[in-house]
Design a protein around this motif. Structure first.
Motif, PDB file in Angstrom:
ATOM      1  N   SER A   1       3.851   3.302   7.149  1.00  0.00           N
ATOM      2  CA  SER A   1       2.979   4.486   7.153  1.00  0.00           C
ATOM      3  C   SER A   1       2.245   4.575   5.817  1.00  0.00           C
ATOM      4  CB  SER A   1       3.798   5.757   7.396  1.00  0.00           C
ATOM      5  OG  SER A   1       4.261   5.801   8.717  1.00  0.00           O
ATOM      6  N   PRO A   2       1.250   3.694   5.609  1.00  0.00           N
ATOM      7  CA  PRO A   2       0.576   3.625   4.312  1.00  0.00           C
ATOM      8  C   PRO A   2      -0.550   4.638   4.132  1.00  0.00           C
ATOM      9  CG  PRO A   2      -0.271   1.911   5.742  1.00  0.00           C
ATOM     10  CD  PRO A   2       0.804   2.614   6.518  1.00  0.00           C
ATOM     11  N   PHE A   3      -0.817   5.456   5.152  1.00  0.00           N
ATOM     12  CA  PHE A   3      -1.907   6.424   5.068  1.00  0.00           C
ATOM     13  C   PHE A   3      -1.515   7.674   4.272  1.00  0.00           C
ATOM     14  CE2 PHE A   3      -2.752   3.998   8.924  1.00  0.00           C
ATOM     15  CZ  PHE A   3      -4.129   3.855   8.959  1.00  0.00           C
ATOM     16  N   VAL A   4      -0.274   7.795   3.866  1.00  0.00           N
ATOM     17  CA  VAL A   4       0.214   9.014   3.215  1.00  0.00           C
ATOM     18  C   VAL A   4      -0.594   9.333   1.955  1.00  0.00           C
ATOM     19  CG1 VAL A   4       1.975   7.797   1.834  1.00  0.00           C
ATOM     20  CG2 VAL A   4       2.332  10.196   2.491  1.00  0.00           C
ATOM     21  N   SER A   5      -0.829  10.636   1.737  1.00  0.00           N
ATOM     22  CA  SER A   5      -1.664  11.075   0.615  1.00  0.00           C
ATOM     23  C   SER A   5      -0.836  11.778  -0.459  1.00  0.00           C
ATOM     24  CB  SER A   5      -2.742  12.037   1.112  1.00  0.00           C
ATOM     25  OG  SER A   5      -2.154  13.256   1.568  1.00  0.00           O
TER      26      SER A   5
ATOM     27  N   TYR B   1       0.831  -1.206   0.000  1.00  0.00           N
ATOM     28  CA  TYR B   1       0.000   0.000   0.000  1.00  0.00           C
ATOM     29  C   TYR B   1       0.867   1.259   0.000  1.00  0.00           C
ATOM     30  CZ  TYR B   1      -4.017  -2.943   1.395  1.00  0.00           C
ATOM     31  OH  TYR B   1      -5.015  -3.890   1.464  1.00  0.00           O
ATOM     32  N   THR B   2       1.914   1.235   0.825  1.00  0.00           N
ATOM     33  CA  THR B   2       2.800   2.401   0.910  1.00  0.00           C
ATOM     34  C   THR B   2       3.523   2.612  -0.416  1.00  0.00           C
ATOM     35  OG1 THR B   2       3.139   1.820   3.246  1.00  0.00           O
ATOM     36  CG2 THR B   2       4.572   3.516   2.310  1.00  0.00           C
ATOM     37  N   LEU B   3       4.047   1.553  -0.976  1.00  0.00           N
ATOM     38  CA  LEU B   3       4.742   1.652  -2.261  1.00  0.00           C
ATOM     39  C   LEU B   3       3.812   2.173  -3.353  1.00  0.00           C
ATOM     40  CD1 LEU B   3       6.869  -1.613  -2.180  1.00  0.00           C
ATOM     41  CD2 LEU B   3       7.784   0.705  -2.411  1.00  0.00           C
ATOM     42  N   GLU B   4       2.569   1.721  -3.365  1.00  0.00           N
ATOM     43  CA  GLU B   4       1.629   2.164  -4.389  1.00  0.00           C
ATOM     44  C   GLU B   4       1.396   3.669  -4.337  1.00  0.00           C
ATOM     45  OE1 GLU B   4      -1.147  -1.790  -5.210  1.00  0.00           O
ATOM     46  OE2 GLU B   4      -1.779  -0.305  -3.717  1.00  0.00           O
ATOM     47  N   ALA B   5       1.370   4.231  -3.126  1.00  0.00           N
ATOM     48  CA  ALA B   5       1.161   5.675  -2.990  1.00  0.00           C
ATOM     49  C   ALA B   5       2.259   6.454  -3.710  1.00  0.00           C
ATOM     50  CB  ALA B   5       1.113   6.064  -1.516  1.00  0.00           C
ATOM     51  N   PHE B   6       3.490   5.980  -3.615  1.00  0.00           N
ATOM     52  CA  PHE B   6       4.615   6.664  -4.248  1.00  0.00           C
ATOM     53  C   PHE B   6       4.781   6.244  -5.707  1.00  0.00           C
ATOM     54  CE2 PHE B   6       5.411   6.908   0.291  1.00  0.00           C
ATOM     55  CZ  PHE B   6       5.753   8.240   0.444  1.00  0.00           C
ATOM     56  N   GLN B   7       4.489   5.004  -6.019  1.00  0.00           N
ATOM     57  CA  GLN B   7       4.505   4.549  -7.417  1.00  0.00           C
ATOM     58  C   GLN B   7       3.559   5.391  -8.262  1.00  0.00           C
ATOM     59  OE1 GLN B   7       6.206   2.070  -9.051  1.00  0.00           O
ATOM     60  NE2 GLN B   7       5.084   2.330 -10.964  1.00  0.00           N
ATOM     61  N   ASN B   8       2.403   5.704  -7.725  1.00  0.00           N
ATOM     62  CA  ASN B   8       1.372   6.416  -8.482  1.00  0.00           C
ATOM     63  C   ASN B   8       1.547   7.932  -8.473  1.00  0.00           C
ATOM     64  OD1 ASN B   8       0.140   3.958  -9.044  1.00  0.00           O
ATOM     65  ND2 ASN B   8      -1.176   4.058  -7.238  1.00  0.00           N
ATOM     66  N   HIS B   9       2.504   8.436  -7.703  1.00  0.00           N
ATOM     67  CA  HIS B   9       2.705   9.885  -7.642  1.00  0.00           C
ATOM     68  C   HIS B   9       3.666  10.315  -8.749  1.00  0.00           C
ATOM     69  CE1 HIS B   9       3.556  13.928  -6.254  1.00  0.00           C
ATOM     70  NE2 HIS B   9       2.537  13.814  -5.420  1.00  0.00           N
TER      71      HIS B   9
END
Length: 242
Positions: free
Chosen positions: A112-116, A36-44
């Motif tokens: 910390s997977p809640f990051v936006s 989940y955390t990696l996806e937040a940064f992968q998609n940014h």
């Protein structure tokens, strides 16, 4: 054009969660927390590449997670250090062969997977403007002194900010900070956090956007909170599609 590198800290075991695997590798609704955390940064779109500081023995598991969840920005792993700050140092120095002085190095916790998107974007913006950025929030709770089994005084919360991750630095500033801390012996004298080093060295800590929701998973209860958060997002997405 400067680049932005993420150093994702996944070198701890998270014993307080009480799980049989490090907390960042615990499954939540069929997917590891770190995914989940990696996806937040992968998609940014502003994150160019990801380096993972990985707990020993989980490098292959990390590779499988990246393949299974389409994480293409991870380009290397490095070993964790003896504590948090040495893991940060390993991660920053691990970029020495690719990062330029004015590139942004963002440090974040795998648990910390809640990051936006908004938090990530503002961290990069403030870092490019001031040389560093620490995700921060006003102190919303009440605070009192710890005097045994009671508080004998209260603390003015308006004089405090709560500091979190991500924490971003221009690469040259991150290298200088850790080199100076190690050279002076400060690295072994203070609480092992980057912000503590900055304060002791007289460096201003610039605030970027934070959010009370952006917690670090530390206990089993935090995993329950994250599961509820994921279900809420899935439900909202489903309702939007309908």
């Amino acid at each position: 054009m400067s680049r932005t590198y993420l150093v994702l800290l996944a070198g701890g075991v998270g014993s307080r969660v009480g799980a049989p695997v490090p907390k960042q590798f615990v499954d939540v609704l069929g997917k590891p927390v770190i995914a989940y955390t990696l996806e937040a940064f992968q998609n940014h779109p502003e994150i160019d590449a990801i380096e993972v500081v990985c707990v020993a023995g989980y490098e292959e598991a990390l590779g499988r997670i990246c393949r299974d969840h389409g994480i293409s920005k991870v380009f290397r792993t490095v070993a964790g250090g003896v504590d948090y700050q040495h893991s940060v140092m390993n991660g920053v120095r691990g970029l020495a062969d690719v990062a330029q002085p004015d590139d942004v190095v963002m440090i974040h916790w795998a648990a910390s997977p809640f990051v936006s998107d908004e938090i990530i974007s503002d961290s990069i913006r403030v870092c490019r403007e001031h040389g560093n950025a620490i995700s921060s929030c006003p102190a919303f709770l009440l605070y009192g002194t710890n005097d045994g089994d009671c508080a004998r005084d209260v603390i003015d919360r308006d004089t405090f900010m709560t500091m979190n991750a991500p924490q971003s630095f221009l690469f040259r500033n991150a290298m200088e900070l850790h080199d100076k801390a190690e050279r002076t012996g400060l690295i072994d004298q203070v609480e092992p956090h980057t912000t503590t080093l900055m304060a002791r060295l007289g460096m201003p800590i610039y605030f970027s956007k934070g959010d009370q929701v952006n917690i670090k998973i530390t206990t089993a209860r935090d995993l329950d909170l994250f599961e509820g958060f994921v279900l809420m997002k899935q439900n909202r997405s489903k309702n939007h599609q309908d």
